[in-house]
Design an enzyme around this catalytic site. Structure first.
Site, PDB file in Angstrom:
ATOM      1  N   ASN A  10      39.319  39.578   7.731  1.00  0.00           N
ATOM      2  CA  ASN A  10      39.680  38.942   9.011  1.00  0.00           C
ATOM      3  C   ASN A  10      40.663  39.872   9.718  1.00  0.00           C
ATOM      4  O   ASN A  10      41.821  39.966   9.343  1.00  0.00           O
ATOM      5  CB  ASN A  10      40.326  37.578   8.717  1.00  0.00           C
ATOM      6  CG  ASN A  10      40.885  36.925   9.971  1.00  0.00           C
ATOM      7  OD1 ASN A  10      40.565  37.326  11.091  1.00  0.00           O
ATOM      8  ND2 ASN A  10      41.719  35.910   9.786  1.00  0.00           N
ATOM      9  N   TRP A  11      40.159  40.547  10.728  1.00  0.00           N
ATOM     10  CA  TRP A  11      40.995  41.559  11.410  1.00  0.00           C
ATOM     11  C   TRP A  11      41.991  40.925  12.383  1.00  0.00           C
ATOM     12  O   TRP A  11      42.797  41.630  12.982  1.00  0.00           O
ATOM     13  CB  TRP A  11      40.107  42.560  12.160  1.00  0.00           C
ATOM     14  CG  TRP A  11      39.234  43.396  11.258  1.00  0.00           C
ATOM     15  CD1 TRP A  11      39.204  43.358   9.886  1.00  0.00           C
ATOM     16  CD2 TRP A  11      38.277  44.386  11.655  1.00  0.00           C
ATOM     17  NE1 TRP A  11      38.281  44.262   9.401  1.00  0.00           N
ATOM     18  CE2 TRP A  11      37.698  44.909  10.474  1.00  0.00           C
ATOM     19  CE3 TRP A  11      37.847  44.883  12.887  1.00  0.00           C
ATOM     20  CZ2 TRP A  11      36.715  45.899  10.492  1.00  0.00           C
ATOM     21  CZ3 TRP A  11      36.866  45.870  12.916  1.00  0.00           C
ATOM     22  CH2 TRP A  11      36.309  46.370  11.725  1.00  0.00           C
ATOM     23  N   LYS A  12      41.885  39.625  12.574  1.00  0.00           N
ATOM     24  CA  LYS A  12      42.774  38.907  13.502  1.00  0.00           C
ATOM     25  C   LYS A  12      42.824  39.626  14.867  1.00  0.00           C
ATOM     26  O   LYS A  12      41.863  40.281  15.248  1.00  0.00           O
ATOM     27  CB  LYS A  12      44.164  38.742  12.897  1.00  0.00           C
ATOM     28  CG  LYS A  12      44.124  38.133  11.506  1.00  0.00           C
ATOM     29  CD  LYS A  12      45.457  37.608  11.060  1.00  0.00           C
ATOM     30  CE  LYS A  12      45.344  37.178   9.616  1.00  0.00           C
ATOM     31  NZ  LYS A  12      46.486  36.412   9.155  1.00  0.00           N
ATOM     32  N   HIS A 102      40.787  28.362  10.809  1.00  0.00           N
ATOM     33  CA  HIS A 102      41.872  29.183  10.260  1.00  0.00           C
ATOM     34  C   HIS A 102      43.205  28.509  10.599  1.00  0.00           C
ATOM     35  O   HIS A 102      43.356  27.934  11.686  1.00  0.00           O
ATOM     36  CB  HIS A 102      41.803  30.594  10.855  1.00  0.00           C
ATOM     37  CG  HIS A 102      42.687  31.566  10.129  1.00  0.00           C
ATOM     38  ND1 HIS A 102      44.040  31.596  10.321  1.00  0.00           N
ATOM     39  CD2 HIS A 102      42.413  32.502   9.182  1.00  0.00           C
ATOM     40  CE1 HIS A 102      44.573  32.527   9.528  1.00  0.00           C
ATOM     41  NE2 HIS A 102      43.596  33.088   8.832  1.00  0.00           N
ATOM     42  N   GLU A 104      45.887  29.644  11.592  1.00  0.00           N
ATOM     43  CA  GLU A 104      46.505  30.108  12.841  1.00  0.00           C
ATOM     44  C   GLU A 104      45.897  29.371  14.039  1.00  0.00           C
ATOM     45  O   GLU A 104      46.588  29.071  15.009  1.00  0.00           O
ATOM     46  CB  GLU A 104      46.345  31.631  12.966  1.00  0.00           C
ATOM     47  CG  GLU A 104      47.273  32.352  11.984  1.00  0.00           C
ATOM     48  CD  GLU A 104      46.786  33.702  11.507  1.00  0.00           C
ATOM     49  OE1 GLU A 104      45.882  34.295  12.120  1.00  0.00           O
ATOM     50  OE2 GLU A 104      47.325  34.173  10.480  1.00  0.00           O
ATOM     51  N   GLU A 174      43.050  28.748   1.761  1.00  0.00           N
ATOM     52  CA  GLU A 174      44.129  29.639   2.153  1.00  0.00           C
ATOM     53  C   GLU A 174      45.441  28.863   2.248  1.00  0.00           C
ATOM     54  O   GLU A 174      45.729  28.252   3.301  1.00  0.00           O
ATOM     55  CB  GLU A 174      43.824  30.251   3.517  1.00  0.00           C
ATOM     56  CG  GLU A 174      42.545  31.061   3.550  1.00  0.00           C
ATOM     57  CD  GLU A 174      42.592  32.112   4.636  1.00  0.00           C
ATOM     58  OE1 GLU A 174      42.449  33.288   4.298  1.00  0.00           O
ATOM     59  OE2 GLU A 174      42.813  31.766   5.815  1.00  0.00           O
ATOM     60  N   GLY A 180      49.823  36.207   5.072  1.00  0.00           N
ATOM     61  CA  GLY A 180      50.637  37.210   5.758  1.00  0.00           C
ATOM     62  C   GLY A 180      52.076  37.287   5.263  1.00  0.00           C
ATOM     63  O   GLY A 180      52.920  37.904   5.911  1.00  0.00           O
ATOM     64  N   SER A 220      47.381  36.828   1.277  1.00  0.00           N
ATOM     65  CA  SER A 220      47.997  38.040   0.739  1.00  0.00           C
ATOM     66  C   SER A 220      47.200  38.661  -0.416  1.00  0.00           C
ATOM     67  O   SER A 220      47.783  39.173  -1.372  1.00  0.00           O
ATOM     68  CB  SER A 220      49.442  37.761   0.312  1.00  0.00           C
ATOM     69  OG  SER A 220      50.212  37.392   1.436  1.00  0.00           O
ATOM     70  N   GLY A 241      43.276  39.281   5.121  1.00  0.00           N
ATOM     71  CA  GLY A 241      43.831  39.600   6.431  1.00  0.00           C
ATOM     72  C   GLY A 241      44.399  41.010   6.434  1.00  0.00           C
ATOM     73  O   GLY A 241      43.677  42.000   6.599  1.00  0.00           O
ATOM     74  N   GLY A 242      45.706  41.109   6.193  1.00  0.00           N
ATOM     75  CA  GLY A 242      46.417  42.389   6.289  1.00  0.00           C
ATOM     76  C   GLY A 242      45.747  43.546   5.569  1.00  0.00           C
ATOM     77  O   GLY A 242      45.598  44.640   6.132  1.00  0.00           O
TER      78      GLY A 242
HETATM   79  C1  PEP Z   1      43.996  35.462   6.614  1.00  0.00           C
HETATM   80  O1  PEP Z   1      44.348  35.721   7.747  1.00  0.00           O
HETATM   81  O2  PEP Z   1      43.016  34.734   6.454  1.00  0.00           O
HETATM   82  C2  PEP Z   1      44.768  35.996   5.497  1.00  0.00           C
HETATM   83  C3  PEP Z   1      44.492  35.544   4.323  1.00  0.00           C
HETATM   84  O3  PEP Z   1      45.734  36.945   5.783  1.00  0.00           O
HETATM   85  P1  PEP Z   1      46.569  37.834   4.715  1.00  0.00           P
HETATM   86  O4  PEP Z   1      45.560  38.404   3.738  1.00  0.00           O
HETATM   87  O5  PEP Z   1      47.238  38.858   5.521  1.00  0.00           O
HETATM   88  O6  PEP Z   1      47.509  36.907   4.017  1.00  0.00           O
END
Ligand code: PEP
Length: 258
Positions: A10-12, A102, A104, A174, A180, A220, A241-242
């Site tokens: 997920n590049w956000k 998600h 967010e 999640e 994050g 994470s 994500g990251g």
């Molecule tokens: C996400 O945005 O779905 C996520 C899991 O981010 P991260 O891996 O950065 O925690």
């Protein structure tokens, strides 16, 4: 029951077209010599404005090793919905998945369970696969309501979805406090929650369908954590994500899931 793992990035709200192209090319290059059947299903979810350039890169590789996802959609087909993107518009780029619910989007953009349910049904109707996110806040975890909260999110997201369609959705567990933050949920605990999600799915759609659903962990995920996560009985992959923003770390996660 063997379920093909999924590693989804997920590049956000990162990467313009040039950066998106560079990232997907880096992933493509790094996995080009790996047999497709040995790989997990690899999915990337760029911003809407990069769907085209990433779709073109995926298509020119012609190997079907990378699949395209959007990060969101609107459930209506067309009309006066300024700023929204329909599922058919996403399908136009040959995307196969759409992430919905998600945290967010739920927290920053006030998306409700009802909206997520409408999106899930419209995505399934269009022949695409929703990646439905669920997860608890730190406060909910400390109050001991994690399991009931997640069960409620799943039941509401899938309300009115046919049992055989439930079998094909993807769920991403999640925990919000792990997104994050660098704090990964303990793998055994993530597996326990995911088993609970599967039990909820069995109540909704029957055990046979529930056993087919791929349930990912997200929060994470890093190259150092993926092996232990994938070793759990019910974790079928990761929503990243990251660590999906650099080809090297994303590819290490893909390899760790093999
Ligand atoms: C996400 O945005 O779905 C996520 C899991 O981010 P991260 O891996 O950065 O925690």
């Amino acid at each position: 029951m063997s379920r093909r793992p999924i590693i989804a990035g997920n590049w956000k709200m990162h990467n313009n077209r040039e950066e998106s192209k560079k990232l997907v090319c880096g992933i493509k290059e790094a996995i080009k010599d790996i047999d497709k059947d040995a790989l997990p299903e690899v999915v990337v979810a760029p911003v809407f404005t990069s769907l085209g350039v990433v779709a073109d890169e995926i298509a020119t590789c012609g190997c079907g090793k990378i699949k395209l996802s959007a990060q969101n959609c609107y459930y209506e087909a067309k009309g006066a919905f300024t700023g929204e993107i329909s599922i058919d518009m996403i399908k136009d780029f040959d995307a196969k998945f759409i992430i919905i619910g998600h945290s967010e989007r739920r927290q920053i953009f006030s998306e409700t369970d009802e909206m997520i349910n409408k999106k899930a049904k419209a995505i399934i109707e269009a022949g695409l696969t929703p990646i439905i996110c669920c997860g608890e806040t730190l406060e909910q975890r400390e109050l001991g309501v994690t399991d009931s909260h997640i069960a409620s999110q799943i039941v509401k997201a899938l309300d009115g979805v046919a049992p055989t369609d439930v079998a094909n959705v993807v769920i991403a567990y999640e925990p919000i406090w792990a997104i994050g933050t660098g704090k990964t949920c303990d793998s055994a605990e993530a597996n326990r929650v995911i088993k609970g999600i599967r039990a909820t799915l069995a109540q909704i759609a029957g055990k046979e369908n529930a056993d087919k659903v791929r349930i990912l962990y997200g929060g994470s995920v890093k190259p150092e954590t993926i092996k232990e996560q994938m070793a759990q009985s019910d974790i079928d992959g990761a929503l990243v994500g990251g660590a999906s923003l650099k080809a090297d770390s994303f590819v290490e996660i893909i390899k760790g899931a093999m």
